[in-house]
Scaffold this active site. Structure first.
Site, PDB file in Angstrom:
ATOM      1  N   HIS A   6      50.697  46.697  47.914  1.00 34.98           N
ATOM      2  CA  HIS A   6      49.365  46.708  47.329  1.00 34.98           C
ATOM      3  C   HIS A   6      48.994  48.096  46.846  1.00 34.98           C
ATOM      4  O   HIS A   6      48.536  48.269  45.721  1.00 34.98           O
ATOM      5  CB  HIS A   6      48.381  46.266  48.414  1.00 34.98           C
ATOM      6  CG  HIS A   6      47.335  45.343  47.893  1.00 34.98           C
ATOM      7  ND1 HIS A   6      46.053  45.732  47.741  1.00 34.98           N
ATOM      8  CD2 HIS A   6      47.413  44.046  47.493  1.00 34.98           C
ATOM      9  CE1 HIS A   6      45.356  44.716  47.263  1.00 34.98           C
ATOM     10  NE2 HIS A   6      46.152  43.688  47.114  1.00 34.98           N
ATOM     11  N   ASP A  65      37.387  26.103  33.714  1.00 32.80           N
ATOM     12  CA  ASP A  65      36.224  26.563  34.474  1.00 32.80           C
ATOM     13  C   ASP A  65      36.664  26.883  35.911  1.00 32.80           C
ATOM     14  O   ASP A  65      36.825  25.987  36.734  1.00 32.80           O
ATOM     15  CB  ASP A  65      35.183  25.432  34.438  1.00 32.80           C
ATOM     16  CG  ASP A  65      33.919  25.767  35.196  1.00 32.80           C
ATOM     17  OD1 ASP A  65      33.920  26.721  35.986  1.00 32.80           O
ATOM     18  OD2 ASP A  65      32.925  25.044  35.010  1.00 32.80           O
ATOM     19  N   GLU A 121      43.119  41.991  39.402  1.00 35.52           N
ATOM     20  CA  GLU A 121      43.604  42.533  40.682  1.00 35.52           C
ATOM     21  C   GLU A 121      45.080  42.902  40.571  1.00 35.52           C
ATOM     22  O   GLU A 121      45.921  42.060  40.216  1.00 35.52           O
ATOM     23  CB  GLU A 121      43.399  41.495  41.795  1.00 35.52           C
ATOM     24  CG  GLU A 121      43.781  42.043  43.166  1.00 35.52           C
ATOM     25  CD  GLU A 121      43.462  41.087  44.303  1.00 35.52           C
ATOM     26  OE1 GLU A 121      42.486  40.319  44.208  1.00 35.52           O
ATOM     27  OE2 GLU A 121      44.203  41.124  45.309  1.00 35.52           O
TER      28      GLU A 121
END
Ligand code: MEV
Length: 428
Positions: free
Chosen positions: A383, A286, A84
């Protein structure tokens, strides 16, 4: 769509041919993409192939660095694996912002991991309890072969407790077990111990109609907890005193909203997990386990809440996170995956506790970045700027087109449509 039996027995080339033939209309292009992602180093490729089953290629994620983090007075450069855009940039920005305000302070509150033996018993609870208490030491003795190495490293079984759950489910009991696994995440160790406990239980309680249903670690680890904090006088939050006061007020309000409004809390915490997962992944841990545990912790009071908190008192702005993070820095992928080894080296080969601190800091920094944007310019400005490159790449923009677009969108809002229009305009 076609079914197949014996897929796992096919060679890698046969698997690719099969999927191309039956699911990709025989596309040569798809086949060459799959093959392009192979590593030319055969040994490295084989290593990756063997991490999981039915592997046909590698799935890359960007591996980035967020430098300049001051954590407990030490400088860190944090590796992050994430696709992202904005996440690594926001982390770096938050690191810089807090770097000259004392940096991040952390505290490991606990490192206890949990596992349970779930079983049913048809006899009376008092009979079960009596047998359990009489033979409790047997559980430790029978697991000795499994625990001796871990004990040498300072870990082992902490406690085994018999829990009566029959008020919620008929005949249902548990052995609720706690462990210290030091620098290992400890999943294999815990599960091996639990399966042995299951056998010991059946042995000591054979007259009591005991049936072991399952033995498994829990990813809910509220006692494997770490806290990270930043603080500064309010006036240090912005150049102008009025702006600083407003920022502190609006920032606190935003975090308080996430504390009482689950719709907001989920997104708020998702932003935190952008930072946490990226470090968990980069360090070969994990992330599904961490995600599950963190979200359960966020809902521990019966309502899903913010993982971060703000306090403003005596002109001091204090912002902190408290999260359960069960990770390891030895064993598993940490000693197998070459890039994971590099990530851990960049972090100075931390202990699991140090890694817990770093991960909590990454989460807090990410949340600071997100909430900072939200209560000031809004999220889209930064963004979309970061996203601009993704859109340009989608349109296979040349270097020259990219340079023109970056220049243009310094002063224009980089919405998807605006970028598409801009590309079409300069191309026509
Ligand atoms: C996007 O990946 C994360 C944010 O939505 C987090 C937040 O809203 O706090 C920006």
């Amino acid at each position: 769509m076609t079914k197949i039996s014996g897929f796992s027995k096919l060679t890698k080339a046969e698997k690719i041919d099969w999927v191309c033939k039956h699911y990709l209309q025989g596309q040569d292009e798809a086949k060459s993409v799959v093959e392009q992602y192979w590593n030319s180093n055969e040994k490295l490729q084989k290593l990756h192939d063997e991490f999981a089953e039915n592997t046909i290629s590698n799935y890359y994620l960007p591996f980035g660095l967020a430098p300049n983090f001051i954590i407990d007075d030490k400088v860190y450069c944090i590796p992050m694996a994430i696709e992202e855009s904005s996440v690594v940039a926001a982390a770096s920005k938050a690191a810089k912002f807090w770097g000259n305000k004392g940096g991040f302070k952390t505290q490991v509150i606990g490192t206890t991991k949990v596992g349970q033996v779930h079983f049913s018993c048809q006899s009376e609870y008092h009979q079960l309890k009596e047998v359990f208490e009489k033979h409790k030491s047997q559980f430790f003795e029978d697991a000795n072969e499994i625990t001796k190495n871990m004990e040498r490293r300072g870990g082992g079984i902490k406690n085994i407790e018999l829990v009566n759950k029959t008020d919620q489910l008929e005949h249902y009991y548990q052995l609720h077990c706690t462990f210290e696994t030091v620098d290992a995440m400890g999943a294999n160790f815990i599960n091996s111990c639990l399966e042995q406990f299951g056998k010991t239980l059946e042995k000591i309680a054979h007259d009591l109609n005991v049936e072991v249903i399952m033995c498994i670690l829990s990813n809910y680890v509220p006692e494997c907890l770490v806290r990270a904090e930043v603080s500064c006088p309010i006036q240090d939050l912005a150049a102008k005193a009025e702006d600083a006061k407003n920022f502190a007020r609006r920032f606190k309000q935003a975090v308080d909203i996430a504390n009482i409004e689950p719709y907001r809390a989920v997104t708020h915490n998702k932003g935190i997990m952008n930072g946490i997962d990226a470090v968990v992944l980069a360090t070969g841990n994990d992330f599904r386990a961490v995600e599950a545990g963190v979200h359960a912790y966020a809902a521990k009071d019966g309502q899903y809440k913010s993982l971060t908190h703000v306090d403003i008192e005596n002109n001091l702005f204090k912002f902190w996170i408290e999260v359960p993070i069960a990770v390891g820095t030895v064993g598993g992928l940490t000693s197998l995956h070459p890039l994971v080894k590099v990530a851990l080296s960049i972090l100075g080969n931390p202990s699991a506790e140090q890694l817990m601190r770093i991960i909590a800091v990454a989460g807090l920094a990410q949340n600071f970045g997100a909430v900072n944007s939200l209560v000031t310019d809004g999220i889209q400005k930064g963004h979309m700027k970061m996203h601009l490159l993704n859109i340009l790449n989608q349109f296979e923009a040349t270097n020259n087109e990219k340079a023109q677009a970056i220049e243009y969108f310094k002063t224009h809002s980089a919405t998807h449509n605006a970028v598409v229009d801009f590309i079409n305009r300069i191309r026509s």
